[in-house]
Design a protein around this motif. Structure first.
Motif, PDB file in Angstrom:
ATOM      1  N   SER A   9       1.000  -1.465  -0.279  1.00  0.00           N
ATOM      2  CA  SER A   9       0.051   0.019   0.329  1.00  0.00           C
ATOM      3  C   SER A   9       1.325   1.513   0.107  1.00  0.00           C
ATOM      4  O   SER A   9       0.595   2.090  -1.183  1.00  0.00           O
ATOM      5  CB  SER A   9      -1.447  -0.032   0.846  1.00  0.00           C
ATOM      6  OG  SER A   9      -0.143   0.757   2.169  1.00  0.00           O
ATOM      7  N   GLN A  63      -1.180  13.032  -5.187  1.00  0.00           N
ATOM      8  CA  GLN A  63      -0.353  11.593  -6.310  1.00  0.00           C
ATOM      9  C   GLN A  63      -0.054  12.133  -7.287  1.00  0.00           C
ATOM     10  O   GLN A  63       0.996  11.453  -7.881  1.00  0.00           O
ATOM     11  CB  GLN A  63      -2.381  11.120  -7.055  1.00  0.00           C
ATOM     12  CG  GLN A  63      -2.728  10.380  -5.957  1.00  0.00           C
ATOM     13  CD  GLN A  63      -3.691   9.318  -6.194  1.00  0.00           C
ATOM     14  OE1 GLN A  63      -3.640   8.670  -7.074  1.00  0.00           O
ATOM     15  NE2 GLN A  63      -4.833   8.817  -5.546  1.00  0.00           N
ATOM     16  N   HIS A 100       4.036  12.702  -6.460  1.00  0.00           N
ATOM     17  CA  HIS A 100       4.663  10.907  -5.886  1.00  0.00           C
ATOM     18  C   HIS A 100       4.450  10.490  -7.009  1.00  0.00           C
ATOM     19  O   HIS A 100       5.956   9.894  -7.314  1.00  0.00           O
ATOM     20  CB  HIS A 100       3.435  10.485  -5.060  1.00  0.00           C
ATOM     21  CG  HIS A 100       4.067   9.001  -4.932  1.00  0.00           C
ATOM     22  ND1 HIS A 100       3.975   7.740  -5.804  1.00  0.00           N
ATOM     23  CD2 HIS A 100       4.611   8.222  -3.601  1.00  0.00           C
ATOM     24  CE1 HIS A 100       4.175   6.706  -4.703  1.00  0.00           C
ATOM     25  NE2 HIS A 100       5.219   7.667  -3.358  1.00  0.00           N
ATOM     26  N   HIS A 132       0.824   4.417  -4.022  1.00  0.00           N
ATOM     27  CA  HIS A 132       0.551   6.016  -3.745  1.00  0.00           C
ATOM     28  C   HIS A 132      -0.133   6.965  -5.153  1.00  0.00           C
ATOM     29  O   HIS A 132      -0.584   7.812  -5.067  1.00  0.00           O
ATOM     30  CB  HIS A 132       1.419   6.811  -3.073  1.00  0.00           C
ATOM     31  CG  HIS A 132       0.661   8.259  -2.512  1.00  0.00           C
ATOM     32  ND1 HIS A 132      -0.307   7.781  -1.491  1.00  0.00           N
ATOM     33  CD2 HIS A 132       0.793   9.610  -3.195  1.00  0.00           C
ATOM     34  CE1 HIS A 132      -0.465   9.800  -1.401  1.00  0.00           C
ATOM     35  NE2 HIS A 132       0.482  10.582  -1.825  1.00  0.00           N
ATOM     36  N   HIS A 133      -0.286   6.385  -5.925  1.00  0.00           N
ATOM     37  CA  HIS A 133      -0.497   7.138  -7.486  1.00  0.00           C
ATOM     38  C   HIS A 133      -1.192   5.808  -8.357  1.00  0.00           C
ATOM     39  O   HIS A 133      -1.218   6.309  -9.766  1.00  0.00           O
ATOM     40  CB  HIS A 133       0.435   7.679  -8.110  1.00  0.00           C
ATOM     41  CG  HIS A 133       1.645   6.873  -8.463  1.00  0.00           C
ATOM     42  ND1 HIS A 133       2.955   6.761  -7.773  1.00  0.00           N
ATOM     43  CD2 HIS A 133       1.713   6.303  -9.575  1.00  0.00           C
ATOM     44  CE1 HIS A 133       3.694   5.812  -8.378  1.00  0.00           C
ATOM     45  NE2 HIS A 133       3.151   5.547  -9.508  1.00  0.00           N
ATOM     46  N   GLU A 176      -5.485  15.181  -2.509  1.00  0.00           N
ATOM     47  CA  GLU A 176      -5.952  14.098  -3.190  1.00  0.00           C
ATOM     48  C   GLU A 176      -4.750  13.503  -4.188  1.00  0.00           C
ATOM     49  O   GLU A 176      -3.683  13.377  -4.627  1.00  0.00           O
ATOM     50  CB  GLU A 176      -6.268  13.423  -2.687  1.00  0.00           C
ATOM     51  CG  GLU A 176      -6.031  11.746  -2.986  1.00  0.00           C
ATOM     52  CD  GLU A 176      -5.427  10.801  -2.221  1.00  0.00           C
ATOM     53  OE1 GLU A 176      -4.814  10.334  -2.595  1.00  0.00           O
ATOM     54  OE2 GLU A 176      -4.595  10.486  -1.461  1.00  0.00           O
TER      55      GLU A 176
END
Length: 136
Positions: free
Chosen positions: A15, A50, A53, A19-20, A46
């Motif tokens: 997990s 993403q 990241h 993250h994207h 959010e």
């Protein structure tokens, strides 16, 4: 016990790497991410997280080209916000009274907390946040 610990560790590690998930790579280094959210500001946070990241994976910086937020709920947005605020209040108040209540108070509070949480869940995520970005 050892296999349970291994499963939990593997889940946490996987997990952390994902993250994207909502980023869609595009041509000419122009990418986009679409997030469904219950709240405008959380959705944009959010989506930007993403995108950032995603670019950091290639040791690049993220540059926003365009961002849009569309409300696509069944209720008018004003009614959605009012209903959501009420359901959040009922859930929060019910939870506290459930914890500190005594006798019949904690029974009624438990029903209120569960009903409020159910209403929040049933309202879905009506905001669609789209961020177009480039990694430089």
């Amino acid at each position: 016990m050892k296999s349970l610990l291994t499963a939990i560790t593997t889940t946490v590690l996987l997990s952390a790497c994902a993250h994207h998930d909502d980023v869609r790579p595009g041509n000419d280094n122009q990418h986009y991410v679409v997030i469904k959210s219950v709240d405008r500001s959380e959705g944009i946070k959010e989506a930007l997280g993403q995108a950032t990241h995603y670019c950091e994976q290639s040791q690049s910086n993220m540059v926003v080209l365009n961002e849009t937020i569309d409300y696509k709920g069944e209720l008018p947005e004003h009614d959605y916000l009012k209903t959501r605020a009420t359901a959040e209040f009922v859930t929060e108040a019910g939870s506290w009274l459930w914890i500190i209540g005594d006798g019949h108070v904690d029974d009624v509070a438990a029903v209120a907390a569960v009903a409020g949480a159910g209403k929040l869940h049933s309202m879905g995520a009506p905001y669609f946040v789209t961020v177009n970005f480039r990694c430089t």
